[in-house]
Design a protein around this motif. Structure first.
Motif, PDB file in Angstrom:
ATOM      1  N   ARG A   1      -9.534 -15.893  -8.997  1.00  0.00           N
ATOM      2  CA  ARG A   1      -9.444 -16.159 -10.431  1.00  0.00           C
ATOM      3  C   ARG A   1     -10.775 -15.852 -11.115  1.00  0.00           C
ATOM      4  NH1 ARG A   1      -7.998 -21.946 -11.890  1.00  0.00           N
ATOM      5  NH2 ARG A   1      -8.675 -22.552  -9.796  1.00  0.00           N
ATOM      6  N   GLY A   2     -10.687 -15.191 -12.259  1.00  0.00           N
ATOM      7  CA  GLY A   2     -11.887 -14.907 -13.029  1.00  0.00           C
ATOM      8  C   GLY A   2     -12.721 -13.760 -12.513  1.00  0.00           C
ATOM      9  N   ARG A   3     -12.255 -13.092 -11.470  1.00  0.00           N
ATOM     10  CA  ARG A   3     -13.000 -11.962 -10.916  1.00  0.00           C
ATOM     11  C   ARG A   3     -12.120 -10.721 -10.917  1.00  0.00           C
ATOM     12  NH1 ARG A   3     -16.421 -13.773  -5.733  1.00  0.00           N
ATOM     13  NH2 ARG A   3     -17.504 -11.857  -6.359  1.00  0.00           N
ATOM     14  N   GLY A   4     -12.706  -9.588 -10.557  1.00  0.00           N
ATOM     15  CA  GLY A   4     -11.997  -8.320 -10.631  1.00  0.00           C
ATOM     16  C   GLY A   4     -10.957  -8.154  -9.545  1.00  0.00           C
ATOM     17  N   PRO A   5     -10.088  -7.155  -9.704  1.00  0.00           N
ATOM     18  CA  PRO A   5      -9.043  -6.899  -8.705  1.00  0.00           C
ATOM     19  C   PRO A   5      -9.627  -6.372  -7.405  1.00  0.00           C
ATOM     20  CG  PRO A   5      -9.088  -5.145 -10.334  1.00  0.00           C
ATOM     21  CD  PRO A   5     -10.038  -6.197 -10.825  1.00  0.00           C
ATOM     22  N   VAL A   6      -8.970  -6.671  -6.302  1.00  0.00           N
ATOM     23  CA  VAL A   6      -9.380  -6.162  -4.995  1.00  0.00           C
ATOM     24  C   VAL A   6      -8.147  -5.647  -4.259  1.00  0.00           C
ATOM     25  CG1 VAL A   6     -11.324  -7.760  -4.825  1.00  0.00           C
ATOM     26  CG2 VAL A   6      -9.125  -8.408  -3.846  1.00  0.00           C
ATOM     27  N   LYS A   7      -8.377  -4.790  -3.296  1.00  0.00           N
ATOM     28  CA  LYS A   7      -7.276  -4.313  -2.468  1.00  0.00           C
ATOM     29  C   LYS A   7      -6.974  -5.338  -1.384  1.00  0.00           C
ATOM     30  CE  LYS A   7      -9.897  -1.638   0.968  1.00  0.00           C
ATOM     31  NZ  LYS A   7      -9.402  -2.385   2.145  1.00  0.00           N
ATOM     32  N   VAL A   8      -5.785  -5.271  -0.845  1.00  0.00           N
ATOM     33  CA  VAL A   8      -5.435  -6.099   0.307  1.00  0.00           C
ATOM     34  C   VAL A   8      -6.322  -5.672   1.467  1.00  0.00           C
ATOM     35  CG1 VAL A   8      -3.571  -6.751   1.877  1.00  0.00           C
ATOM     36  CG2 VAL A   8      -3.091  -6.361  -0.547  1.00  0.00           C
ATOM     37  N   GLY A   9      -6.653  -6.596   2.355  1.00  0.00           N
ATOM     38  CA  GLY A   9      -7.639  -6.325   3.400  1.00  0.00           C
ATOM     39  C   GLY A   9      -7.219  -5.342   4.467  1.00  0.00           C
ATOM     40  N   VAL A  10      -5.925  -5.048   4.581  1.00  0.00           N
ATOM     41  CA  VAL A  10      -5.441  -4.024   5.510  1.00  0.00           C
ATOM     42  C   VAL A  10      -4.585  -3.040   4.708  1.00  0.00           C
ATOM     43  CG1 VAL A  10      -5.459  -5.543   7.527  1.00  0.00           C
ATOM     44  CG2 VAL A  10      -3.400  -5.406   6.116  1.00  0.00           C
ATOM     45  N   SER A  11      -4.232  -1.916   5.351  1.00  0.00           N
ATOM     46  CA  SER A  11      -3.438  -0.897   4.647  1.00  0.00           C
ATOM     47  C   SER A  11      -1.971  -1.304   4.624  1.00  0.00           C
ATOM     48  CB  SER A  11      -3.615   0.465   5.317  1.00  0.00           C
ATOM     49  OG  SER A  11      -4.940   0.912   5.202  1.00  0.00           O
ATOM     50  N   ILE A  12      -1.701  -2.409   3.961  1.00  0.00           N
ATOM     51  CA  ILE A  12      -0.348  -2.975   3.992  1.00  0.00           C
ATOM     52  C   ILE A  12       0.665  -2.059   3.322  1.00  0.00           C
ATOM     53  CG2 ILE A  12      -0.678  -4.307   1.846  1.00  0.00           C
ATOM     54  CD1 ILE A  12       0.992  -6.539   3.223  1.00  0.00           C
ATOM     55  N   VAL A  13       0.264  -1.323   2.295  1.00  0.00           N
ATOM     56  CA  VAL A  13       1.214  -0.445   1.608  1.00  0.00           C
ATOM     57  C   VAL A  13       1.599   0.723   2.499  1.00  0.00           C
ATOM     58  CG1 VAL A  13       1.489   1.134  -0.340  1.00  0.00           C
ATOM     59  CG2 VAL A  13       0.519  -1.137  -0.704  1.00  0.00           C
ATOM     60  N   ASP A  14       0.647   1.267   3.251  1.00  0.00           N
ATOM     61  CA  ASP A  14       0.984   2.322   4.211  1.00  0.00           C
ATOM     62  C   ASP A  14       1.985   1.808   5.239  1.00  0.00           C
ATOM     63  OD1 ASP A  14      -0.475   4.776   3.617  1.00  0.00           O
ATOM     64  OD2 ASP A  14      -2.287   3.619   3.980  1.00  0.00           O
ATOM     65  N   SER A  15       1.705   0.642   5.804  1.00  0.00           N
ATOM     66  CA  SER A  15       2.594   0.096   6.831  1.00  0.00           C
ATOM     67  C   SER A  15       3.959  -0.232   6.249  1.00  0.00           C
ATOM     68  CB  SER A  15       1.967  -1.152   7.456  1.00  0.00           C
ATOM     69  OG  SER A  15       0.752  -0.836   8.103  1.00  0.00           O
ATOM     70  N   LEU A  16       3.974  -0.807   5.055  1.00  0.00           N
ATOM     71  CA  LEU A  16       5.242  -1.137   4.414  1.00  0.00           C
ATOM     72  C   LEU A  16       6.062   0.118   4.145  1.00  0.00           C
ATOM     73  CD1 LEU A  16       7.080  -3.247   3.008  1.00  0.00           C
ATOM     74  CD2 LEU A  16       5.811  -2.756   0.905  1.00  0.00           C
ATOM     75  N   THR A  17       5.405   1.171   3.681  1.00  0.00           N
ATOM     76  CA  THR A  17       6.111   2.418   3.411  1.00  0.00           C
ATOM     77  C   THR A  17       6.679   2.992   4.704  1.00  0.00           C
ATOM     78  OG1 THR A  17       4.645   2.844   1.530  1.00  0.00           O
ATOM     79  CG2 THR A  17       5.892   4.715   2.386  1.00  0.00           C
ATOM     80  N   GLY A  18       5.903   2.892   5.790  1.00  0.00           N
ATOM     81  CA  GLY A  18       6.418   3.324   7.086  1.00  0.00           C
ATOM     82  C   GLY A  18       7.641   2.532   7.503  1.00  0.00           C
ATOM     83  N   LEU A  19       7.629   1.231   7.231  1.00  0.00           N
ATOM     84  CA  LEU A  19       8.789   0.392   7.542  1.00  0.00           C
ATOM     85  C   LEU A  19      10.010   0.811   6.731  1.00  0.00           C
ATOM     86  CD1 LEU A  19       7.183  -3.155   7.761  1.00  0.00           C
ATOM     87  CD2 LEU A  19       8.527  -2.057   9.564  1.00  0.00           C
ATOM     88  N   TYR A  20       9.798   1.036   5.422  1.00  0.00           N
ATOM     89  CA  TYR A  20      10.911   1.473   4.585  1.00  0.00           C
ATOM     90  C   TYR A  20      11.456   2.820   5.057  1.00  0.00           C
ATOM     91  CZ  TYR A  20      10.716  -2.075   0.880  1.00  0.00           C
ATOM     92  OH  TYR A  20      10.790  -3.235   0.166  1.00  0.00           O
ATOM     93  N   ALA A  21      10.558   3.724   5.456  1.00  0.00           N
ATOM     94  CA  ALA A  21      10.997   5.032   5.937  1.00  0.00           C
ATOM     95  C   ALA A  21      11.839   4.881   7.203  1.00  0.00           C
ATOM     96  CB  ALA A  21       9.785   5.919   6.194  1.00  0.00           C
ATOM     97  N   LYS A  22      11.367   4.065   8.118  1.00  0.00           N
ATOM     98  CA  LYS A  22      12.129   3.848   9.356  1.00  0.00           C
ATOM     99  C   LYS A  22      13.493   3.246   9.045  1.00  0.00           C
ATOM    100  CE  LYS A  22      12.337   0.761  13.282  1.00  0.00           C
ATOM    101  NZ  LYS A  22      13.425  -0.017  12.674  1.00  0.00           N
ATOM    102  N   ASP A  23      13.527   2.284   8.136  1.00  0.00           N
ATOM    103  CA  ASP A  23      14.793   1.653   7.775  1.00  0.00           C
ATOM    104  C   ASP A  23      15.756   2.673   7.180  1.00  0.00           C
ATOM    105  OD1 ASP A  23      16.422  -0.791   7.344  1.00  0.00           O
ATOM    106  OD2 ASP A  23      16.122  -0.329   5.233  1.00  0.00           O
ATOM    107  N   ALA A  24      15.238   3.546   6.307  1.00  0.00           N
ATOM    108  CA  ALA A  24      16.084   4.576   5.699  1.00  0.00           C
ATOM    109  C   ALA A  24      16.617   5.542   6.751  1.00  0.00           C
ATOM    110  CB  ALA A  24      15.294   5.331   4.630  1.00  0.00           C
ATOM    111  N   ILE A  25      15.761   5.887   7.714  1.00  0.00           N
ATOM    112  CA  ILE A  25      16.178   6.821   8.772  1.00  0.00           C
ATOM    113  C   ILE A  25      17.276   6.218   9.629  1.00  0.00           C
ATOM    114  CG2 ILE A  25      15.403   7.906  10.918  1.00  0.00           C
ATOM    115  CD1 ILE A  25      12.647   8.253   9.466  1.00  0.00           C
ATOM    116  N   THR A  26      17.098   4.989  10.052  1.00  0.00           N
ATOM    117  CA  THR A  26      18.121   4.379  10.905  1.00  0.00           C
ATOM    118  C   THR A  26      19.430   4.171  10.145  1.00  0.00           C
ATOM    119  OG1 THR A  26      17.117   2.201  10.463  1.00  0.00           O
ATOM    120  CG2 THR A  26      16.489   3.297  12.502  1.00  0.00           C
ATOM    121  N   ALA A  27      19.336   3.861   8.842  1.00  0.00           N
ATOM    122  CA  ALA A  27      20.550   3.740   8.041  1.00  0.00           C
ATOM    123  C   ALA A  27      21.264   5.086   7.931  1.00  0.00           C
ATOM    124  CB  ALA A  27      20.212   3.198   6.649  1.00  0.00           C
TER     125      ALA A  27
END
Length: 412
Positions: free
Chosen positions: A162-188
């Protein structure tokens, strides 16, 4: 720990041509490999995947970033700038089930490796495209990283103190999440192919993955008109919900109900707080959060993290230590759930691998292959799947179209 008799893995018999690099795509194809798919990783000769040359810690001659997301794959080094290199990939695609790529939109088509071009070879092909922003729209041609998607997708606006600037999540969570979504789409899509007999193109992007997990913050705005802000380890509406400093670290305490609040007060031996009218309801506590947190900060500063977790756990309150990464892989629950495994690498010997978050009791995931050496399987794959003769492979190697590992681990 999940135990099961040896069984055919869920994706046994599925062959994947992996044209991806960096993190989101390789994470996707690693997960497919963990579930039994045969993954053929296409890499550039000499340099290989981007992660082979990042500034992450080295393990011998191998980069830890590459070792993180490339197990259960075979490496084929192919120069896609050469027409003969594209032909190598086309031959592999003709006998495969899935292609995964994360080029900028339009690049695969320029090389002759787009969906429409490849489905002429293989009508049953499931073709997955991963991009930064999606295949159309005003940002489609932009370059993108996980952090730019976090920023544009709103995640960074709600991450930080609170009261400070934005920061990124400490790990590449968006990369991993996108990989998960891609895998889910492929298996579907593979399941849909069983029903229809034909493949299809599937897509996901870093931006769309980010927007999809805004979750309650998205609906607070869409339905309630409230724009969420940054709250650090706190919760905007649920109080107490925070990381408190202890004598030797931090403990996170969370409460989403009056019953949980009562248990916390019992666990910290402050039943008087239950009688304080400023803290009677969740709304009261949220309105007086600064006063309450000042009181709780003083309480939690008196004992160790372990002591507080034990006390709160004993009364059924939700609490956990803020583990550092080394502490995570010594945590008894993490170990009990097989989240630390190992595999034998051809040059490094046994190397650690993070385990599987999904537990399939009948057909459990397996780590059968270590992250490969660059071009380790070029000869093997081109012979067995591409139909090339040894002389043809030698010629391609002399011309620089393919790369062949010279380590004894490489199949001759």
């Amino acid at each position: 720990m999940v135990k099961a008799e040896a069984a055919v893995l869920p994706l046994s018999g599925v062959r994947v041509v992996d044209l991806t690099r960096a993190l989101s795509g390789p994470f996707c194809t690693m997960l497919l490999g963990d579930q039994g798919a045969e993954v053929v990783k296409i890499e550039r000769p000499v340099v290989g995947d981007d992660t082979r040359r990042q500034s992450n810690p080295m393990v011998g001659t191998e980069n830890s970033a590459f070792l993180a997301v490339n197990r259960n794959k075979r490496s084929v080094a192919v120069d896609l700038r050469a027409e003969a290199g594209v032909e190598v990939v086309r031959r592999l695609v003709a006998v495969s089930d899935v292609v995964v790529e994360n080029f900028r939109p339009g690049k695969a088509e320029q090389m002759g490796l787009g969906y429409e071009q490849l489905r002429e070879l293989n009508p049953g092909l499931v073709y997955c495209s991963i991009s930064g922003w999606g295949s159309d729209g005003p940002y489609a041609a932009r370059g993108g990283y996980a952090s730019t998607a976090e920023a544009a997708g709103g995640l960074m606006s709600v991450t930080g103190e609170r009261g400070r600037g934005p920061v990124k999540v400490g790990v590449s969570i968006v990369d991993s999440l996108t990989g998960l979504y891609a895998k889910d789409a492929i298996t579907a899509a593979l399941l849909a192919r069983v029903r229809t007999g034909v493949g299809q193109k599937v897509e996901t992007s870093l931006l769309e993955s980010t927007v999809s997990i805004l979750s309650m913050s998205a609906y607070a705005y869409l339905l309630g008109g409230v724009v969420a802000g940054r709250w650090g380890s706190e919760h905007q509406w649920n109080v107490p919900w925070k990381a408190f400093e202890t004598t030797d670290g931090y403990v996170v305490v969370a409460s989403s109900s009056e019953e949980q609040w009562r248990k916390i007060c019992v666990g910290i031996e402050r039943p008087d707080l239950l009688e304080d009218p400023r803290f009677t309801t969740m709304a009261d506590r949220a309105a007086h959060r600064e006063i309450l947190y000042a009181l709780l900060d003083e309480v939690f500063a008196t004992h160790t993290t372990h002591d507080w977790v034990a006390r709160l756990d004993a009364v059924g309150a939700a609490a956990a230590p803020v583990n550092t990464i080394d502490q995570v892989f010594a945590d008894p629950q993490v170990l009990a759930r097989d989240m630390l495994q190992s595999v034998e690498h051809p040059t490094l010997g046994p190397i650690a691998q993070v385990g599987h978050a999904q537990k399939l009791h009948g057909t459990p995931h397996q780590i059968t292959l270590p992250p490969p050496l660059l071009g380790q399987h070029t000869r093997e794959v081109l012979t067995d799947l591409g139909g090339y003769t040894p002389d043809e492979i030698d010629e391609l190697a002399r011309d620089g179209v393919v790369g062949v590992a010279d380590h004894p681990a490489a199949t001759a």
